[in-house]
Design a protein around this motif. Structure first.
Motif, short mmCIF file in Angstrom:
data_model
loop_
_atom_site.label_atom_id
_atom_site.label_comp_id
_atom_site.label_asym_id
_atom_site.label_seq_id
_atom_site.Cartn_x
_atom_site.Cartn_y
_atom_site.Cartn_z
N THR A 1 0.94 -1.06 0.01
CA THR A 1 -0.03 0.06 -0.10
C THR A 1 0.80 1.26 -0.07
O THR A 1 1.81 1.32 0.99
N ALA A 2 0.49 1.95 -1.01
CA ALA A 2 1.26 3.37 -1.02
C ALA A 2 0.28 4.49 -0.51
O ALA A 2 -0.69 4.60 -1.13
N VAL A 3 0.85 5.24 0.52
CA VAL A 3 0.03 6.26 1.11
C VAL A 3 0.58 7.63 0.92
O VAL A 3 1.95 7.81 0.91
N VAL A 4 0.02 8.90 0.06
CA VAL A 4 0.66 9.88 -0.24
C VAL A 4 0.06 10.77 0.79
O VAL A 4 -1.07 10.95 1.04
N THR A 5 0.88 11.78 1.36
CA THR A 5 0.61 12.62 2.26
C THR A 5 1.10 14.24 1.84
O THR A 5 2.33 14.16 1.37
N ASP A 6 0.52 15.14 2.20
CA ASP A 6 0.89 16.63 1.80
C ASP A 6 1.92 17.17 2.71
O ASP A 6 2.33 16.44 3.92
N ALA A 7 2.36 18.28 2.66
CA ALA A 7 3.52 18.92 3.55
C ALA A 7 2.91 19.19 4.91
O ALA A 7 3.61 19.23 5.80
N ASP A 8 1.57 19.18 5.19
CA ASP A 8 1.03 19.21 6.37
C ASP A 8 0.67 17.93 6.92
O ASP A 8 0.17 17.88 8.23
N GLY A 9 0.94 16.68 6.25
CA GLY A 9 0.75 15.53 7.01
C GLY A 9 -0.57 15.02 6.41
O GLY A 9 -1.05 13.90 7.14
N ASN A 10 -1.50 15.36 5.73
CA ASN A 10 -2.70 15.03 5.43
C ASN A 10 -2.66 14.04 4.36
O ASN A 10 -1.89 14.27 3.45
N VAL A 11 -3.48 12.92 4.69
CA VAL A 11 -3.41 11.93 3.65
C VAL A 11 -4.35 12.36 2.41
O VAL A 11 -5.41 12.89 2.74
N THR A 12 -3.62 12.25 1.04
CA THR A 12 -4.39 12.67 -0.11
C THR A 12 -4.74 11.71 -0.97
O THR A 12 -5.55 11.80 -1.74
N ASP A 13 -4.02 10.43 -0.89
CA ASP A 13 -4.30 9.24 -1.84
C ASP A 13 -3.56 8.24 -1.01
O ASP A 13 -2.65 7.99 -0.41
N ARG A 14 -4.17 6.87 -1.68
CA ARG A 14 -3.59 5.72 -1.07
C ARG A 14 -4.38 4.69 -2.10
O ARG A 14 -5.23 4.61 -2.65
N VAL A 15 -2.99 3.83 -2.47
CA VAL A 15 -3.21 2.64 -3.62
C VAL A 15 -2.59 1.46 -2.87
O VAL A 15 -1.37 1.51 -2.66
N SER A 16 -3.46 0.44 -3.30
CA SER A 16 -2.85 -0.94 -2.86
C SER A 16 -2.84 -1.87 -4.09
O SER A 16 -3.68 -1.71 -4.87
#
Length: 660
Positions: free
Chosen positions: A247-262
Motif C-alpha cells: 500500500t502506497a500512501v501519499v501525504t501533503d506537506a501538512d501531513g494530510n493523507v491525499t491518496d492511497r493505492v494498494s
C-alpha cells in the motif's frame, strides 16, 4: 476526503452507429460490442465501423476541489472522448486502458454529456492489422469514474495504476523490492510531501519505507522506496500462490493523507534453461499451458466478471500451470485471477501476422512503429505488478519477406527490457528457426500443427529434436498446437477430418493431442507448451467445422457448456488434485460397428470396465493416463458401459448399436 473514490459507470448508455444521422440511439449497458451478432454468425463482412456512445453525468458537489478522471479499461480500437461537446482526448489501441482528466470540462449547474466515438475499422497505423480472430468493436470493458485529490497517485502514466513494484532480488531468505510511485500534482502551485509504502501479510506489516518529494504545479514526480522482506513467503505457482498487499500512501506537506493505492505483491524468481526448461523459485516447473481468447458465444468480447471467473476455473481444472493470453492484452480481472490461481502468464501485444492467410501484419511506417511502442509500454506498465506474468510476448506469426519487421522487433525487445528488466521476452513464430527473427527475443516459441495443417502428429518430436540440435542456444517452446473438433462429428474409426471443411471429428482431435503431448512431455528442454485453444472462439471468416464463424480447436465449446474428450485426456495427465475417470467417445452414442475399442482417461492406477452390468476385466494404463480395452463386442440396442475405480467412482455412458 482520505484518498480516492472509484465507481463503475457502466449503466444506462445510449448507442448508435455514426452513420445514423437522426433519431435516438438504443439503451445499452457496458460492457458492450456491436458485433456479437454479425461476427458470430460467420459474416466475414461484419461491421467494422464507428459507434457512438453517450451518457448523462450529473455533477456531484463532493467533486468540488478534486480532479475527476475517466478510466476506460478497453475500447476497440480508436477512441475519441468529448465532454459537453469539447474534446477530452483520444486513444489508439483496442486492448489497453487509458485515462482522461475531465475536471475542467464539467458543468456544475447542469447534466454533463459524455460522448465516446469508437471505431474498429482497419487503421494501417494501429496494431493489429490482421488476425485469425474477430476485431469486435465497442466499449467492451468497464468504464470507471475516479475522483482524486489534486495531489494523487497518477492515473495518467500510460493508463497504469501509478505504482510499480520491482523485484530487485528474491530468494528464500530475502526479498528486495523497489516501489516506485508516480505522484501527480494537478494544483496551481508547487508542493512537497511524502510517500509511505507498507507491505502486509494480513494485519502484520513485514516491510515499510518512505520517500519525500517536491513536485511542481501541473506535473508529476516518481518517488522510489526500497523495501526488504526477510524469509519471504513466496508466490509458488499452483502449489501456493501467496501474495502480500503493498500500500502506497501519499501525504501533503501538512501531513494530510491525499491518496492511497494498494497492489498485490507476489515474490518469486524464475528463469529458463535451454536444456532444462522453465524454473520457478529454483525448481523445475514445466509449463503445461493453454491459450485463451477473450470472447464467448452470444457476448463476443463484452465479458462480465463471472465469465472471466468461469474461464479461470476451467483452466485451473484442467491442471494448466501456464497460459498464453493471445493475441493481445486481456482484461485486468483475468490477470488477477491468474495471480490467485498460481498460473504463469505469457502476456502479449497484438503484433499479429497473417499466419497462413493473405495480407501482412506489419506496416513499416513511423506511425505504426510508434503505436506498437505505445501499446507495449501500456501493457507493461498496466500489468507490471502481476506475479503470474513471466513473459512479455512481442509478436505472432510475422512474415519477413518484403518489409522485414525483424529490426523493429529488436527495438521492441530493447524497450521491453528498459521498461521491465525483470521479465523475459518471447515471440510466437511459424517460420524457419534459422531466420534472424528467431534470435531477437530472449526466448522463442513456434506454432506447430503437425497432423492438422499437414504432416503427422509424430513429426513434432522429430522437429523439436532437430531444432534443439541445430540451435542449442535457443530456448524454445511450442506456442500453439491443436486440431479442430465438433462435438457433433463422431465416427467409428480415428481418421483425420477435413481441416478447411465441414467435418471435424472429435476423436481425431483427441488422438492428435495424445500424440503431440507425448512428444512434448518427453522433452524437458521445451520450456513451455500452449494448446490452441482452451475454448472455441469467434473467427468470422472461417467456414469449417459444424458452423461458420467459429474456430473449433478449443478443448471446451464456445459457450463453455461442453468439455471435449481431449480436455479430460489432459486433466487426467495434468491435474493430480482432482481425480479423473472419463470414458472417451461418449457422444458417439449411435454406432453401427459391433466391435469397438473403449478408451478411458483416468488418474487411477487401475480401472475395471463393465458392459451391461458384466465385468470385462481390469485395465492398467498404457501410458499418459490412458486405458484401452480393444474389441469390446456391443449387443444390438442399448449398451451401458461403465468404468469403475477402486475408490468407488464410476463413469457411465450409453451407446446404441444400430446395425445397417
Amino acid at each position: 476526503m482520505d484518498g480516492r473514490t472509484a465507481a463503475r459507470i457502466n449503466d444506462d448508455w445510449s448507442f448508435r452507429f455514426a452513420s445514423q444521422v437522426s433519431g435516438r440511439g438504443i439503451r445499452v449497458d457496458l460492457p458492450h460490442t456491436w458485433n456479437a451478432g454479425d461476427a458470430l454468425s460467420g459474416n466475414a463482412a461484419y461491421q467494422r465501423t464507428t459507434g457512438v456512445y453517450e451518457k448523462r453525468l450529473k455533477y456531484d458537489p463532493s467533486w468540488n476541489g478534486r480532479r475527476v478522471i475517466l478510466r476506460f479499461e478497453g475500447a476497440n480500437q480508436n477512441v475519441a472522448v468529448w465532454v459537453n461537446s469539447r474534446l477530452a482526448g483520444t486513444h489508439k489501441g483496442g486492448y489497453t486502458a487509458f485515462a482522461m482528466d475531465i475536471t475542467d470540462l464539467l458543468r456544475e449547474d447542469a447534466d454533463n454529456l459524455l460522448t465516446v466515438r469508437v471505431s474498429n475499422a482497419l487503421d494501417q497505423d494501429v496494431m493489429p492489422l490482421v488476425g485469425d480472430f474477430n476485431m469486435y468493436g465497442g466499449l467492451y470493458r468497464d468504464v470507471w469514474l475516479y475522483t482524486v485529490d489534486p495531489l494523487h497517485v497518477s492515473l495518467a502514466d500510460y493508463g497504469s495504476k501509478g505504482v510499480y513494484l520491482t523485484q530487485k532480488s528474491v530468494s528464500r531468505e530475502r526479498g528486495d523490492v523497489e516501489a516506485a510511485v508516480v505522484v501527480s500534482n494537478s494544483g496551481l502551485e508547487a508542493t512537497s510531501g511524502k510517500v509511505k509504502v507498507t507491505v502486509a501479510d494480513g494485519s502484520r506489516i513485514v516491510a515499510s519505507g518512505e520517500g519525500r518529494f517536491d513536485c511542481q504545479a501541473d506535473s508529476s514526480v516518481r518517488v522510489t522506496v526500497d523495501l526488504s522482506i526477510k524469509n519471504p513467503h513466496l508466490w509458488d505457482g499452483r502449489k501456493d500462490p501467496f501474495m502480500y498487499e503493498a500500500t502506497a500512501v501519499v501525504t501533503d506537506a501538512d501531513g494530510n493523507v491525499t491518496d492511497r493505492v494498494s497492489e498485490a505483491l507476489g515474490l518469486r524468481w524464475f528463469g529458463v534453461d535451454a536444456d532444462n526448461g522453465f524454473m520457478l523459485n529454483g525448481r523445475s516447473y514445466p509449463l503445461r499451458g493453454v491459450c485463451r481468447h477473450q470472447d464467448r458465444a452470444e457476448r463476443g468480447n463484452a465479458l462480465l466478471p463471472e465469465h472471466h471467473r468461469e474461464d479461470a476455473e476451467i483452466i485451473s481444472e484442467i491442471g494448466a500451470t501456464g497460459v498464453r493470453l493471445a493475441h493481445y492484452p486481456q482484461a485486468e480481472e483475468f490477470y488477477g485471477l491468474m495471480d490467485r490461481y498460481g498460473i504463469v502468464v505469457w502476456a502479449e501485444i497484438p503484433f499479429v501476422g497473417p499466419g497462413g492467410y493473405l495480407d501482412r501484419g506489419y506496416t513499416a511506417s513511423p506511425e505504426f512503429h510508434a503505436n506498437g511502442r505505445q501499446q507495449l509500454v501500456e501493457m507493461i506498465r498496466q500489468h507490471y505488478n502481476h506475479p503470474s506474468i513471466c513473459f512479455w510476448g512481442l509478436f505472432n506469426e510475422l512474415k519477413t519477406h518484403g518489409d522485414n519487421p525483424t529490426a523493429y522487433v529488436g527495438e521492441l525487445n530493447e524497450l521491453a527490457h528498459a521498461e521491465d528488466p525483470t521479465r523475459l521476452t518471447t515471440g510466437a513464430s511459424n517460420i524457419d528457426a534459422s531466420d534472424p527473427l528467431s534470435f531477437t527475443t530472449d526466448l522463442i516459441a513456434w506454432n506447430k500443427y503437425y497432423g492438422w495443417y499437414g504432416g503427422s502428429a509424430r513429426d513434432l518430436g522429430r522437429w523439436l529434436d532437430d531444432t534443439h540440435k541445430r540451435h542449442g542456444d535457443l530456448r524454445i517452446a511450442i506456442s500453439e498446437y491443436g486440431a479442430g473438433a465438433s462435438i457433433y462429428h463422431q465416427q467409428d474409426s480415428v481418421k483425420p477430418g477435413i481441416l478447411s471443411g465441414m467435418w471435424h471429428p472429435e476423436n481425431y482431435q483427441t488422438e492428435f493431442h495424445r500424440q503431440n503431448w507425448q512428444a512434448i512431455a518427453e522433452r524437458p528442454y521445451v520450456w513451455g507448451s500452449f494448446i490452441w485453444n482452451m475454448f472455441d472462439f469467434g473467427a468470422a471468416h472461417r467456414t469449417e467445422g459444424d458452423r461458420y464463424g467459429i474456430n473449433d480447436k478449443g478443448l471446451v465449446s464456445f459457450d463453455r457448456k461442453v468439455k471435449k474428450d481431449a480436455f479430460y485426456f489432459y486433466r487426467a495427465n495434468w491435474n493430480d488434485e482432482i481425480p479423473t475417470l472419463y470414458i472417451a467417445e461418449r457422444r458417439h452414442d449411435i454406432r453401427s460397428s459391433e466391435l469397438t475399442d473403449v478408451t478411458v482417461f483416468a488418474s487411477h492406477p487401475e480401472v475395471e470396465l463393465r458392459l451391461n452390468g458384466r465385468s470385462l476385466g481390469k485395465m492398467t494404463p498404457q501410458g499418459l493416463s490412458t486405458f484401452v480395452m480393444k474389441g469390446v463386442r456391443l449387443v444390438p440396442g442399448v449398451n451401458v458401459v461403465e468404468a469403475c475405480a477402486k475408490d468407488g467412482s464410476v463413469d457411465r455412458v450409453e451407446w446404441r448399436l444400430e446395425r445397417q
